[in-house]
Design an enzyme around this catalytic site. Structure first.
Site, PDB file in Angstrom:
ATOM      1  N   ASN A 186       0.782  -1.316  -0.028  1.00 22.60           N
ATOM      2  CA  ASN A 186       0.100  -0.140  -0.022  1.00 22.60           C
ATOM      3  C   ASN A 186       0.924   1.360   0.174  1.00 22.60           C
ATOM      4  OD1 ASN A 186      -1.865   1.686   0.347  1.00 22.60           O
ATOM      5  ND2 ASN A 186      -2.490   1.258   2.309  1.00 22.60           N
ATOM      6  N   TRP A 187       1.089   1.696  -1.096  1.00 24.01           N
ATOM      7  CA  TRP A 187       2.065   2.828  -1.301  1.00 24.01           C
ATOM      8  C   TRP A 187       1.424   4.237  -0.830  1.00 24.01           C
ATOM      9  CZ3 TRP A 187       4.215   2.480  -6.847  1.00 24.01           C
ATOM     10  CH2 TRP A 187       4.960   1.413  -7.104  1.00 24.01           C
ATOM     11  N   LYS A 188       0.153   4.232  -0.413  1.00 19.83           N
ATOM     12  CA  LYS A 188      -0.407   5.454   0.133  1.00 19.83           C
ATOM     13  C   LYS A 188      -0.357   6.649  -0.721  1.00 19.83           C
ATOM     14  CE  LYS A 188      -0.754   3.260   4.680  1.00 19.83           C
ATOM     15  NZ  LYS A 188      -0.904   3.582   6.213  1.00 19.83           N
ATOM     16  N   HIS A 202     -10.106   1.216   4.111  1.00 22.29           N
ATOM     17  CA  HIS A 202      -8.740   1.213   4.897  1.00 22.29           C
ATOM     18  C   HIS A 202      -8.980   2.335   6.301  1.00 22.29           C
ATOM     19  CE1 HIS A 202      -4.834   2.736   5.945  1.00 22.29           C
ATOM     20  NE2 HIS A 202      -4.411   1.485   5.364  1.00 22.29           N
ATOM     21  N   GLU A 230      -6.336  -4.899  10.285  1.00 20.18           N
ATOM     22  CA  GLU A 230      -5.460  -3.811  10.390  1.00 20.18           C
ATOM     23  C   GLU A 230      -5.813  -3.055  11.674  1.00 20.18           C
ATOM     24  OE1 GLU A 230      -3.181  -2.671   6.548  1.00 20.18           O
ATOM     25  OE2 GLU A 230      -5.010  -1.389   6.650  1.00 20.18           O
ATOM     26  N   SER A 252       2.312  -1.727  10.640  1.00 13.61           N
ATOM     27  CA  SER A 252       3.844  -2.003  10.985  1.00 13.61           C
ATOM     28  C   SER A 252       4.451  -3.552  10.948  1.00 13.61           C
ATOM     29  CB  SER A 252       4.001  -1.456  12.579  1.00 13.61           C
ATOM     30  OG  SER A 252       3.627  -0.054  12.479  1.00 13.61           O
TER      31      SER A 252
HETATM   32  P1  PGA Z   1       1.884   0.698   7.758  1.00  9.11           P
HETATM   33  O1  PGA Z   1       0.494   0.697   7.255  1.00  9.11           O
HETATM   34  O2  PGA Z   1       2.724  -0.672   7.427  1.00  9.11           O
HETATM   35  O3  PGA Z   1       2.724   1.559   7.559  1.00  9.11           O
HETATM   36  O4  PGA Z   1       1.803   0.489   9.162  1.00  9.11           O
HETATM   37  C1  PGA Z   1      -0.433  -0.373   6.946  1.00  9.11           C
HETATM   38  C2  PGA Z   1      -1.665   0.210   6.287  1.00  9.11           C
HETATM   39  O5  PGA Z   1      -2.050   1.076   6.799  1.00  9.11           O
HETATM   40  O6  PGA Z   1      -2.162  -0.431   5.429  1.00  9.11           O
END
Ligand code: PGA
Length: 247
Positions: free
Chosen positions: A6-8, A91, A161, A209
């Site tokens: 997930n590159w956000k 999400h 999540e 994380s």
């Molecule tokens: P993170 O994000 O690995 O930076 O905790 C995971 C997510 O929000 O999908």
């Protein structure tokens, strides 16, 4: 194992996106895991269109609309047209921006109608001693899936999540025992919703994380089918390490 990157909004230039794509393509030659990249929408279009590699793509979200006079919206159909095969829906960062359980249920239906496999994100904000977080997660799953036709329900991938683990470090992520319990619980909830109560047909991922320090521990014995990875997925070296750890 599914590995969803997930590159956000971390990746904002096409050069970096192409480097990450190239590394991911090379990884498909040394890994049996299924790598799914979720770039920002225009970058997804640039990379996924006419993609011939074993990499697949996911939208980070889809619009609630299905086309028409809706400036700025990117519909499920557009994502499917440029080559996405999955859509992350619900999400926590979208929920924080206003997506309710009702909106999420509708988005799930739009994704499925266009042949996109939904990756439904669920997870509690905090853990309480009374176990109310369990009913919270149950409600998120049930409200999203119950309005779908029974045969559509089994297509949904659930990504657990918990908010208290997102965007931190491996040290503050979930433990593998806690994860194992939750994966079992989610499968039980899904079994109640699936035709023939067949929860074995569901895929359950974990996100929050995930880093090179904890990915193996979380994979072993927890029963998860893969990971949704945020910040650690946008550094090519770290991402390669993560994928290789799961080989
Ligand atoms: P993170 O994000 O690995 O930076 O905790 C995971 C997510 O929000 O999908």
């Amino acid at each position: 194992m599914f590995i969803v990157a997930n590159w956000k909004a971390y990746v904002e230039d096409i050069g970096k996106a192409r480097r990450l794509f190239a590394v991911s393509k090379r990884l498909t030659h040394v890994s049996k895991n299924k790598i799914i990249l979720a770039p920002p929408a225009p970058i997804l279009g640039a990379l996924a269109f006419k993609n011939k590699s074993r990499i697949t793509f996911a939208a980070q979200d889809i619009s609630l609309t299905t086309g028409g006079a809706k400036t700025g919206e990117v519909t499920a159909r557009v994502y499917a047209a440029v080559g996405a095969e999955y859509a992350i829906i619900g999400h926590s960062e979208r929920r924080a921006a206003g997506d309710t359980n009702t909106i999420i249920a509708e988005k799930l239906a739009h994704a499925l109608a266009q042949g996109l496999v939904p990756i439904l994100c669920v997870g509690e904000c905090i853990r309480d001693d009374e176990g109310q977080y369990l009913s919270f997660v149950r409600e998120e799953i049930t409200s999203a899936i119950k309005t779908l036709a029974p045969k559509e329900r089994t297509k949904v991938i659930v990504a657990y999540e918990p908010l208290w683990t997102i965007g931190k470090t491996a040290a503050s992520a979930i433990s593998s025992n806690e994860l194992a319990e939750m994966v079992l619980y989610i499968r039980k909830v899904l079994a109640e919703l699936f035709p023939g109560k067949n929860a074995a047909r569901s895929s359950v991922l974990y996100g929050g994380s995930v880093e090179p320090e904890n990915i193996r521990g979380l994979a072993g014995g927890s029963g998860v089918d893969g990971f949704l990875i945020g910040h650690a997925s946008v550094d090519p070296h770290i991402f390669a390490t993560l994928v290789k750890q799961l080989n």
